[in-house]
Structure formats: C-alpha cells, structure tokens
Design an enzyme around this catalytic site. Sequence first.
Site, mmCIF file in Angstrom:
data_model
loop_
_atom_site.group_PDB
_atom_site.id
_atom_site.type_symbol
_atom_site.label_atom_id
_atom_site.label_comp_id
_atom_site.label_asym_id
_atom_site.label_seq_id
_atom_site.Cartn_x
_atom_site.Cartn_y
_atom_site.Cartn_z
ATOM 1 N N ASP A 13 2.983 8.308 -0.214
ATOM 2 C CA ASP A 13 4.301 7.868 -0.880
ATOM 3 C C ASP A 13 4.029 9.174 -1.983
ATOM 4 O O ASP A 13 3.255 9.053 -3.188
ATOM 5 C CB ASP A 13 4.699 6.863 -1.414
ATOM 6 C CG ASP A 13 5.877 6.473 -2.347
ATOM 7 O OD1 ASP A 13 6.246 7.835 -2.754
ATOM 8 O OD2 ASP A 13 6.273 5.528 -2.839
ATOM 9 N N TYR A 229 -2.386 -2.650 -9.302
ATOM 10 C CA TYR A 229 -1.582 -2.330 -8.588
ATOM 11 C C TYR A 229 -1.014 -1.011 -8.839
ATOM 12 O O TYR A 229 -0.737 -0.514 -9.811
ATOM 13 C CB TYR A 229 -0.065 -3.044 -8.591
ATOM 14 C CG TYR A 229 1.160 -2.611 -7.818
ATOM 15 C CD1 TYR A 229 0.838 -2.663 -6.303
ATOM 16 C CD2 TYR A 229 2.015 -2.113 -8.536
ATOM 17 C CE1 TYR A 229 1.921 -2.228 -5.900
ATOM 18 C CE2 TYR A 229 3.275 -1.650 -7.627
ATOM 19 C CZ TYR A 229 3.180 -1.925 -6.501
ATOM 20 O OH TYR A 229 4.219 -1.107 -5.700
ATOM 21 N N LYS A 232 2.579 0.506 -3.026
ATOM 22 C CA LYS A 232 2.277 -0.224 -1.642
ATOM 23 C C LYS A 232 1.449 0.411 -0.728
ATOM 24 O O LYS A 232 1.323 1.606 -0.672
ATOM 25 C CB LYS A 232 3.840 -0.714 -1.322
ATOM 26 C CG LYS A 232 4.258 -1.660 -1.669
ATOM 27 C CD LYS A 232 4.475 -2.916 -1.008
ATOM 28 C CE LYS A 232 3.300 -3.536 -0.469
ATOM 29 N NZ LYS A 232 2.232 -4.008 -1.400
ATOM 30 N N ASP A 234 1.888 0.648 2.519
ATOM 31 C CA ASP A 234 2.735 0.681 3.681
ATOM 32 C C ASP A 234 2.020 1.311 4.709
ATOM 33 O O ASP A 234 1.478 2.341 4.601
ATOM 34 C CB ASP A 234 3.989 1.488 3.226
ATOM 35 C CG ASP A 234 4.631 1.051 2.004
ATOM 36 O OD1 ASP A 234 4.831 -0.268 1.859
ATOM 37 O OD2 ASP A 234 5.022 1.602 1.254
ATOM 38 N N SER A 243 -0.748 2.344 32.359
ATOM 39 C CA SER A 243 -1.939 2.591 33.248
ATOM 40 C C SER A 243 -3.128 1.712 32.850
ATOM 41 O O SER A 243 -4.260 2.596 32.538
ATOM 42 C CB SER A 243 -2.204 4.126 33.347
ATOM 43 O OG SER A 243 -1.326 4.999 33.693
ATOM 44 N N TYR A 348 3.235 -7.265 -9.286
ATOM 45 C CA TYR A 348 3.870 -7.245 -10.866
ATOM 46 C C TYR A 348 3.790 -8.823 -11.324
ATOM 47 O O TYR A 348 3.973 -9.542 -10.832
ATOM 48 C CB TYR A 348 5.301 -6.877 -10.801
ATOM 49 C CG TYR A 348 5.772 -5.182 -10.845
ATOM 50 C CD1 TYR A 348 5.453 -4.942 -9.331
ATOM 51 C CD2 TYR A 348 6.286 -4.722 -11.454
ATOM 52 C CE1 TYR A 348 5.849 -3.589 -9.117
ATOM 53 C CE2 TYR A 348 6.866 -3.250 -11.044
ATOM 54 C CZ TYR A 348 6.501 -2.879 -9.946
ATOM 55 O OH TYR A 348 6.734 -1.630 -9.691
HETATM 56 C C1 F6R Z 1 8.001 -1.931 -3.516
HETATM 57 C C2 F6R Z 1 8.530 -0.783 -4.236
HETATM 58 C C3 F6R Z 1 9.742 -1.221 -5.292
HETATM 59 C C4 F6R Z 1 9.276 -1.060 -6.508
HETATM 60 C C5 F6R Z 1 10.522 -1.331 -7.290
HETATM 61 C C6 F6R Z 1 10.137 -1.310 -8.984
HETATM 62 O O1 F6R Z 1 6.609 -1.453 -2.685
HETATM 63 O O2 F6R Z 1 7.947 0.134 -4.275
HETATM 64 O O3 F6R Z 1 10.136 -2.409 -4.881
HETATM 65 O O4 F6R Z 1 8.040 -2.015 -6.849
HETATM 66 O O5 F6R Z 1 11.586 -0.633 -7.070
HETATM 67 O O6 F6R Z 1 9.461 0.058 -9.238
HETATM 68 P P1 F6R Z 1 9.492 0.453 -10.680
HETATM 69 O O7 F6R Z 1 8.258 -0.426 -11.245
HETATM 70 O O8 F6R Z 1 8.637 1.859 -10.326
HETATM 71 O O9 F6R Z 1 10.554 0.575 -11.233
HETATM 72 MG MG MG Z 2 7.432 4.710 -3.704
HETATM 73 MG MG MG Z 3 6.617 3.040 0.545
#
Ligand code: F6R
Ligand code: MG
Ligand code: MG
Length: 365
Positions: A13, A229, A232, A234, A243, A348
Amino acid sequence: MSSKITISVIKADVGGYVGHSSIHNDIIQTAKEKLNNAIEQDILIDFHVTRCGDDLELIMTHKYGTDAQNIHKLAWNTFVACTEVAKDLKLYGAGQDLLSDAFTGTVKGMGPGVAEMEFEERKSEPIIIFMADKTSPGAWNLPLYKIFADPFNTAGLVIDTAMHEGFIFEVLDVYKRRKITFSCPEELYNLLMFIGALRRFMIKSVYRKDGVIAATASTQKLSLIAGKYVGKDDPVLIVRCQSGLPAIGEVLEPFAFPHTVEGWMRGSHRGPLMPVAFYEANPSRFDGPPRVIAAGFQLCNGKLIGPRDLFDDPAFDEARRKANEIANYYRQHGSFEPHRLGLEDLEYTTMDKLMKNLESRFIPE
Ligand code: F6R
Ligand code: MG
Ligand code: MG
C-alpha cells in the site's frame, strides 16, 4: 540462472485514493513504466500490474528464483517511485507499507507482502493469483484447507488418481518464527488444530506428495514486523491448477462461502470475505467489507496470458449477497465482540490510555 520459471507477487500500500478505498491510476501507470523498463533490461520475462483496494500488486515472472535480490530491489524501487507520485498527489497514507528508507537486499520484513514460487512450467500451466484487501494472511487458511484437503470441496481428491494421495501443508507459527509440515489426509485433525487459530498459524505453502509445489501465500504480518500497527498486511496467494492439481473451479469453490476474517475498519473487526470482480474491489462501506479478487493466467514460457477476472461470474452473486447480509449482522454489534476484535488483537486502541487515566477510580469489588 535456472531453467525454471519464478512467479513473484509483491504488493504494498503506497497511498490510497480516496482514503484507504482504492488506488489512483497514476500509481498504476508509474508501476507499469518501471516494470516495462525491467523487461527491456531482460530482468523480467513478463509482468501484470493491478490493485485490490488500496494495495498495489506487482505480478512478475522471471528466471532468478525466489528471494532474488534484483527482483526484490526492482519491486522496492517501483514502490518508492509510486510513493513519490502518491506524495505529489497528497494521496492518503503515502508510503504506508515501506517501513524503511533504504533497501537491504530483500523486501521481506520491510513492509511489502511477498508470495513467490519457482517451478518447471508444465505443458499447460493455469494459475490463479488471489489478492485481498482489508484482511490478513490467516484469511487463506480456510480456503486452502478446503481446496487441498476437503473431499466435499475438491472432487479430484476422491476421483483423480494424480491427487488421491493428498497434499502436504507447510504451516508457519508466526509468533515463534518457525514452521511445521502436515501430511494429509493422514494428519487432517492435527492440521485443523493449528490452522483454525488464524492469527498464529498460517499456511505458507502446499505441495503434492511428489514434491510439486501447488500453492504459496504471503505471510508477512506488518504488526509484528514493526512492533506496532503500521498498516494492514493484506495478503496474496498463488495457486497452480489442473492436471493432477485442483481444477480452476475447485480452487474457486471455497470462496462461494464468504467466511469470516479479521480486518475491515481499522484492522480491528471481523467481517465476511467478499469475492468480487476487479472493478468492484474498492472497499468503501465501513472501509470494507474485506474483498478478494482472483486473477487467472495461462503461463506461456513465462508470459502471463491473461488475466481472466474469475469472480466476474454470476455464480458468485449469492456469495456477495450473503456477504452483505453477514456484514449487516456484524455491523449491528457496533463496538461489541465478536464484530470488534478482542482487546489484545485491536490495531487501534484507546485502552492503554484509558486504563492509565482511570486507574485511581478502580476500587476493590
Ligand atoms: C484498515 C484500514 C482503514 C483505516 C481507517 C482509519 O485496514 O486501512 O480502515 O484503518 O480508515 O485510517 P486512519 O487512521 O489513517 O485515518
Ligand atoms: Mg491504506
Ligand atoms: Mg490495503
């Protein structure tokens, strides 16, 4: 250099558009330019750039084997270039998965997710690359179990002599950084005891009993890498098909059941994994629900013929409908478990601060 082909899927990301919901086209274009240069320099045989939600996915073929420094460096430099674009456009969370400023020889442990496999290309080589957003690598445990160990899912386990012996599962203990293999069907119950615990035990790879590699997943866990943290993890998953390996339809079948995974809003909730067409991989409701796409390719001397958008099939409409129903059900729990994850699993949390501030107000019961 090997005569074998390697597929490397490396993802990160590098900045979301809008918020964490998707990716801006300029990022995709920048990645394509970088990987095109690598073809001209004979580093790559072929590539495909795509995205799932806010994750940029680099699918690359080459002859350098897994963990090749030049391929990882190429991916890293591509992510760095894309991060510059994200910064210029003030996209959201620019560079969020690049945990270091300097490349050290491998992208492993530096933020990006990696799934790679090296094999002798067969006479015909159909593969599926699954890519998910707003969830974590444990999301593959249940589908991989069904594909390679459940005869109710995979008819070939029962009626194809080439698959009848079963498969070997390599399982990582991500907390202790060690691994173990289980031979199935003999050790099915042992396997399930471990992989039912999605956070700690993750299926890394699956092999046929003659040693042929059938599947491999990314198992990076960003939260553990960074000690806190940072985004993610992902996941992506590569599966070889047909086969003597599960058929395309047997590999897709588990996703007709939108099973519960961890992730979704703030990486702190449970919700259904919704299989979608490429154009629908933009999680927006409550930053979700978690999505998975399936890109099918025929390999041809390392060239990626495809992709075919395999969940773009009305046969998965019911899974999507059910996923929405399950999403409604979970959402009505608000801040309550099991929708919200347990205290120790939240990505969080205000709890530490609250406990500290309110400590003096606790009295013996
Ligand atoms: C989950 C994700 C989002 C963010 C959420 C808060 O993987 O990426 O749900 O956690 O949008 O994001 P912030 O803390 O960057 O405002
Ligand atoms: Mg992101
Ligand atoms: Mg992502």
